[in-house]
Design a protein around this motif. Structure first.
Motif, mmCIF file in Angstrom:
data_model
loop_
_atom_site.group_PDB
_atom_site.id
_atom_site.type_symbol
_atom_site.label_atom_id
_atom_site.label_comp_id
_atom_site.label_asym_id
_atom_site.label_seq_id
_atom_site.Cartn_x
_atom_site.Cartn_y
_atom_site.Cartn_z
ATOM 1 N N LEU A 159 0.542 -6.065 -10.177
ATOM 2 C CA LEU A 159 -0.076 -5.088 -11.075
ATOM 3 C C LEU A 159 0.530 -5.173 -12.472
ATOM 4 O O LEU A 159 -0.180 -5.063 -13.474
ATOM 5 C CB LEU A 159 0.098 -3.678 -10.507
ATOM 6 C CG LEU A 159 -0.655 -3.381 -9.203
ATOM 7 C CD1 LEU A 159 -0.353 -1.965 -8.734
ATOM 8 C CD2 LEU A 159 -2.146 -3.568 -9.375
ATOM 9 N N TYR B 150 -0.890 -8.217 -14.065
ATOM 10 C CA TYR B 150 -2.249 -7.992 -14.585
ATOM 11 C C TYR B 150 -2.186 -7.292 -15.939
ATOM 12 O O TYR B 150 -2.985 -7.596 -16.840
ATOM 13 C CB TYR B 150 -3.070 -7.164 -13.601
ATOM 14 C CG TYR B 150 -4.513 -7.012 -14.033
ATOM 15 C CD1 TYR B 150 -5.477 -7.902 -13.578
ATOM 16 C CD2 TYR B 150 -4.909 -6.006 -14.907
ATOM 17 C CE1 TYR B 150 -6.803 -7.781 -13.981
ATOM 18 C CE2 TYR B 150 -6.224 -5.878 -15.315
ATOM 19 C CZ TYR B 150 -7.171 -6.765 -14.855
ATOM 20 O OH TYR B 150 -8.475 -6.653 -15.271
ATOM 21 N N ALA B 151 -1.258 -6.347 -16.089
ATOM 22 C CA ALA B 151 -1.114 -5.683 -17.380
ATOM 23 C C ALA B 151 -0.745 -6.682 -18.476
ATOM 24 O O ALA B 151 -1.105 -6.507 -19.642
ATOM 25 C CB ALA B 151 -0.057 -4.587 -17.295
ATOM 26 N N ASP C 139 -6.210 -8.342 -18.681
ATOM 27 C CA ASP C 139 -7.238 -7.954 -19.644
ATOM 28 C C ASP C 139 -7.671 -9.137 -20.503
ATOM 29 O O ASP C 139 -8.855 -9.295 -20.828
ATOM 30 C CB ASP C 139 -6.714 -6.829 -20.536
ATOM 31 C CG ASP C 139 -6.625 -5.507 -19.788
ATOM 32 O OD1 ASP C 139 -7.257 -5.382 -18.731
ATOM 33 O OD2 ASP C 139 -5.907 -4.604 -20.257
ATOM 34 N N ALA D 81 -4.117 3.290 -19.908
ATOM 35 C CA ALA D 81 -4.025 2.343 -18.801
ATOM 36 C C ALA D 81 -2.576 2.071 -18.429
ATOM 37 O O ALA D 81 -2.220 2.007 -17.240
ATOM 38 C CB ALA D 81 -4.730 1.042 -19.165
ATOM 39 N N LEU E 133 -0.619 3.103 -14.822
ATOM 40 C CA LEU E 133 0.180 2.183 -14.020
ATOM 41 C C LEU E 133 1.607 2.697 -13.863
ATOM 42 O O LEU E 133 2.194 2.623 -12.773
ATOM 43 C CB LEU E 133 0.185 0.797 -14.670
ATOM 44 C CG LEU E 133 1.055 -0.273 -13.996
ATOM 45 C CD1 LEU E 133 0.687 -0.430 -12.528
ATOM 46 C CD2 LEU E 133 0.932 -1.600 -14.737
ATOM 47 N N GLU F 91 -8.330 -4.986 -8.952
ATOM 48 C CA GLU F 91 -8.170 -5.725 -10.200
ATOM 49 C C GLU F 91 -8.482 -7.209 -10.012
ATOM 50 O O GLU F 91 -9.132 -7.833 -10.857
ATOM 51 C CB GLU F 91 -6.749 -5.536 -10.728
ATOM 52 C CG GLU F 91 -6.467 -4.100 -11.160
ATOM 53 C CD GLU F 91 -5.117 -3.931 -11.822
ATOM 54 O OE1 GLU F 91 -4.891 -2.899 -12.460
ATOM 55 O OE2 GLU F 91 -4.276 -4.850 -11.689
ATOM 56 N N HIS G 48 -9.834 -2.533 -20.798
ATOM 57 C CA HIS G 48 -8.763 -1.684 -20.281
ATOM 58 C C HIS G 48 -9.272 -0.669 -19.254
ATOM 59 O O HIS G 48 -8.457 -0.042 -18.565
ATOM 60 C CB HIS G 48 -8.080 -0.941 -21.430
ATOM 61 C CG HIS G 48 -7.440 -1.847 -22.427
ATOM 62 N ND1 HIS G 48 -6.329 -2.611 -22.145
ATOM 63 C CD2 HIS G 48 -7.771 -2.132 -23.709
ATOM 64 C CE1 HIS G 48 -5.978 -3.312 -23.223
ATOM 65 N NE2 HIS G 48 -6.852 -3.048 -24.181
ATOM 66 N N PRO H 151 -8.120 -1.600 -15.283
ATOM 67 C CA PRO H 151 -6.832 -1.117 -14.763
ATOM 68 C C PRO H 151 -6.685 0.394 -14.863
ATOM 69 O O PRO H 151 -5.999 1.000 -14.030
ATOM 70 C CB PRO H 151 -5.804 -1.840 -15.646
ATOM 71 C CG PRO H 151 -6.532 -2.194 -16.889
ATOM 72 C CD PRO H 151 -7.942 -2.476 -16.453
ATOM 73 N N CYS I 104 -5.760 2.001 -11.419
ATOM 74 C CA CYS I 104 -4.418 2.589 -11.338
ATOM 75 C C CYS I 104 -4.484 4.117 -11.357
ATOM 76 O O CYS I 104 -3.696 4.784 -10.674
ATOM 77 C CB CYS I 104 -3.548 2.082 -12.481
ATOM 78 S SG CYS I 104 -3.190 0.310 -12.424
#
Length: 374
Positions: free
Chosen positions: A159, A162-163, A167, A269, A273, A303, A335, A338, A342
């Motif tokens: 996760l 992914y941040a 995106d 976002a 998270l 995601e 955005h 997520p 999240c």
């Protein structure tokens, strides 16, 4: 229960709990974990579980009589300065990595990025190993009962990854790319967004402070409560307040990091998270490991599926697969994926935490494992 000494019979059933308890609160938490409620305590001629536990503690022949301070001292953990330095480490390492990425280019940047991410991950593990975000000072039957499941740890790192990359990949996929691997440039074909990662690592400090605030606040409320329902009613607002404070801290750090790095980032976002990871950690260190693992895995798959659907939509006759993601992105931006995933996961875990962390048995420094969170 009318004949003989009902409390003595109860003590015989929970002899080990009574002998190793360092205070009546530990016995009360253990009784609750075994299903004893305030209504049950009335059958033992007591108004609530806390009163029953006080009598059991007074009558028990404890094994720690020779060194009564040994139990509490073992549960205090390291000095605040030590865990505070550990909490600062991930953010400090990430600042160094971001600076190194800004000063390098080409293949060297990829090497620096890979080594830097490994160092940051090691710093996070060290920060979670001691202090308020760890399960230190708790004694449980099995050696792994209260540890983070490896799968949950992997999904948490995914996760965060992914941040950092998600995106940019989603945007590139919707635009017909990417044509190359990410090179770390903020405006490349597949841009890397460093602001969320920097904000999350820096938020280890407010996360540790929030966890410490929750632990100390729960301890005071446990001491002052005279019933399990009363304790639950006061513990839930404290949990909600701690999560709200952490949300505000992560949001502020996200805005600050985006301004400093000159990146476009959505604080909501990143804050979602951060809240998801904090609540999952609070549940894990109190013994409830199943629900965080399930929710983190579900959010991760959402995601991953969002990105996969975009690329699957390029196949002949598969345009419909990408339409849901394209619709969400066109309305709210990349955005939103997520943020929704999240945010929903954090809300589910928060509801679960309000139930589980309102149990007195979840905060016992030693003793039986709380009821399963399955």
């Amino acid at each position: 229960m009318s004949g003989g000494d009902p409390v003595k019979a109860l003590m015989a059933r929970h002899r080990e709990l009574c002998e190793r308890a360092v205070d009546p609160l530990e016995i009360a938490a253990g009784l609750e974990a075994h299903g004893v409620t305030d209504r049950t305590a009335a059958r033992f001629r007591h108004r609530d579980v806390f009163s029953l536990a006080e009598e059991m503690y007074a009558r028990a022949a404890r094994t720690d009589e020779e060194d009564p301070a040994a139990g509490p001292a073992a549960a205090q953990g390291p000095a605040p300065a030590r865990w505070a330095l550990r909490a600062l480490l991930p953010g400090a390492l990430c600042v160094a990595v971001v600076a190194a990425l800004r000063w390098t280019g080409g293949e060297l940047r990829l090497v620096v990025g890979a080594l830097g991410m490994a160092a940051v991950a090691a710093g996070v593990r060290l920060a979670l190993g001691r202090g308020p975000l760890s399960s230190e000072g708790r004694s449980v039957p099995g050696p792994h009962d209260w540890r983070t499941p490896p799968g949950a740890r992997a999904w948490a790192y995914l996760l965060v990854g992914y941040a950092l990359l998600g995106d940019g990949l989603l945007h590139a996929g919707l635009m017909g790319g990417p044509d190359d691997l990410p090179d770390g440039a903020p405006y490349g074909d597949w841009p890397i967004t460093l602001a969320p990662l920097l904000a999350l690592t820096l938020s280890c400090v407010p996360a540790a402070l929030s966890a410490r605030l929750f632990r100390s606040g729960v301890g005071r409320k446990l001491t002052g409560s005279r019933g399990l329902e009363e304790f639950a009613a006061t513990a839930r607002p404290l949990l909600l307040g701690v999560v709200a404070v952490h949300l505000a801290a992560v949001s502020g750090l996200s805005v600050l990091c985006a301004v400093v790095l000159d990146e476009h980032s959505t604080p909501a976002a990143t804050a979602a998270l951060g809240a998801l990871l904090l609540i999952a950690r609070l549940l894990t260190v109190h013994g409830f490991t199943h629900a965080p693992a399930v929710v983190l895995r579900a959010v991760g798959w959402v995601e991953i599926a969002s990105v996969c659907l975009v690329f699957a939509g390029r196949l002949p006759g598969c345009d419909l697969l990408a339409e849901p993601v394209e619709t969400v992105v066109s309305v709210w931006g990349e955005h939103a994926v997520p943020l929704i995933a999240c945010g929903a996961g954090a809300l589910v875990l928060l509801v679960h935490a309000c139930r589980r962390l309102a149990l007195a048995s979840a905060h016992a420094p030693a003793g039986p494992r709380p009821p399963s969170d399955r």
